[in-house]
Enzyme design. Structure first.
Site, PDB file in Angstrom:
ATOM      1  N   CYS A 138       0.839  -1.199   0.000  1.00  0.00           N
ATOM      2  CA  CYS A 138       0.000   0.000   0.000  1.00  0.00           C
ATOM      3  C   CYS A 138       0.878   1.255   0.000  1.00  0.00           C
ATOM      4  O   CYS A 138       1.523   1.548  -1.000  1.00  0.00           O
ATOM      5  CB  CYS A 138      -0.985  -0.031   1.163  1.00  0.00           C
TER       6      CYS A 138
ATOM      7  N   HIS B 151      -3.552  -5.180   0.705  1.00  0.00           N
ATOM      8  CA  HIS B 151      -2.983  -5.542   2.001  1.00  0.00           C
ATOM      9  C   HIS B 151      -3.003  -7.064   2.195  1.00  0.00           C
ATOM     10  O   HIS B 151      -3.907  -7.603   2.849  1.00  0.00           O
ATOM     11  CB  HIS B 151      -3.754  -4.861   3.138  1.00  0.00           C
TER      12      HIS B 151
ATOM     13  N   GLU C 181      -1.223  -8.854   4.146  1.00  0.00           N
ATOM     14  CA  GLU C 181      -1.057  -9.244   5.551  1.00  0.00           C
ATOM     15  C   GLU C 181      -2.391  -9.341   6.281  1.00  0.00           C
ATOM     16  O   GLU C 181      -2.514 -10.059   7.286  1.00  0.00           O
ATOM     17  CB  GLU C 181      -0.110  -8.266   6.266  1.00  0.00           C
TER      18      GLU C 181
END
Length: 243
Positions: free
Chosen positions: A114, A216, A218
Site C-alpha cells: 500500500c 494488504h 497481511e
C-alpha cells in the site's frame, strides 16, 4: 537453519492512549504474524532521523517490508497538496525513502505494501494520484474501511511476471484500502497487476528483488492462504541472501 530477519518499517501514532500528541512507534500486528507464519523473524524498524542508525537497521535485516499508513507528502513528487490529500508525516517519508535507497544499495529484497508500494514508486521518481477522482477514467471503489480480511476486487496479473509466478495465476481476488494510486510509474519499475478500472495494483523491478502491491496481503493471509505465497517469496529470497 537460521531464519531470515525481516525488517518491517514502522509508523508513528500521535493520538492513541492517555497522552495525546505523544509519539509511539508501531506496526499493525498482521505484518508481524504474517512474517512469523511464513518462516521469518519479524523486526520492527522504527522511524528515525539518524542516518547512521538507519544504515545499521538495514544492515541488520535480510529483507524489508515497507508497511502501509498515512499519505505521502506530494512535495516528494514535486506537486502541491490538494484538499483530498490525507494525513501527512514528512519525517516518515524521509525515513522510508532512506530505507528504500539503502536496502536497494545493499541488494536486500523489498516488499512494499500500500503506502510502502507508493513510497518505492516515489523513490524511483514516480508520482501519485492524490485522490482517485483525479484519474481521467472512472474509478471503482478502492477504499473499503470495514472487514479488512475480505476480498472486494479482482485484479489481472501480467503473464510471465514475478507476481504471476508467485501466485501461479493471472487473476487474483484482493482487498482494497486506498484513495490514492500510482500515477506516473517510477524508473526501472514495471507495472504487472491492475484493477478492472486500470489502477495499478502491483509492480516489480526486473533488475532487483523489489515488488510493490497496492492491496494488504497481511490482512488476508489467514483466510486467503494464497497470500502466504507473497511472504514466502520474500522470505525465501532473504534466506538466499543470508547464505
Amino acid at each position: 537453519m537460521v531464519k531470515p530477519i525481516i525488517g518491517i518499517t514502522g509508523g508513528v501514532l500521535t493520538n492513541a492512549g492517555p497522552f495525546q500528541g505523544y509519539h509511539r512507534s508501531y506496526v499493525n500486528e498482521d505484518y508481524v504474524q504474517a512474517v512469523i507464519a511464513n518462516g521469518g523473524v519479524p523486526v520492527i524498524i522504527p522511524v528515525t532521523s539518524n542516518e547512521e542508525v538507519i544504515k545499521s537497521q538495514i544492515n541488520t535485516v535480510d529483507a524489508v517490508i515497507l508497511s502501509g499508513g498515512n499519505d505521502i507528502d506530494p512535495r516528494n513528487y514535486h506537486e502541491n497538496t490538494t484538499q483530498e490529500s490525507g494525513d501527512l508525516m514528512p519525517s516518515r517519508d524521509w525515513f522510508d525513502l532512506q530505507v528504500v535507497q539503502l536496502a536497494e544499495r545493499a541488494n536486500k529484497p523489498i516488499l512494499g505494501i500500500c503506502r510502502g508500494a507508493q513510497i518505492i514508486n516515489v523513490a524511483h521518481g514516480g508520482s501519485l494520484y492524490q485522490d482517485l477522482k483525479y484519474r481521467q477514467h472512472t474509478s471503482l471503489q478502492h477504499l473499503y474501511h470495514d472487514h479488512p480480511d475480505q476480498v472486494t476486487q479482482t485484479i489481472s496479473i501480467n503473464t510471465g511476471s514475478k507476481l504471476a509466478h508467485i501466485f501461479d495465476q493471472t487473476k487474483l481476488a484482493i482487498n482494497s484500502f486506498h484513495h490514492q494510486a500510482i500515477h506516473r510509474l517510477g524508473r526501472h519499475l514495471q507495472a504487472t497487476a491492475w484493477a478492472e478500472d486500470g489502477v495499478i495494483e502491483g509492480f516489480e523491478s526486473p533488475q532487483q528483488a523489489i515488488i510493490g502491491v497496492q492491496w494488504h496481503p497481511e490482512m488476508l493471509y489467514r483466510r486467503e492462504k494464497t497470500m502466504d505465497r507473497l511472504f514466502q517469496a520474500l522470505i525465501n529470497q532473504a534466506q538466499g541472501e543470508r547464505r
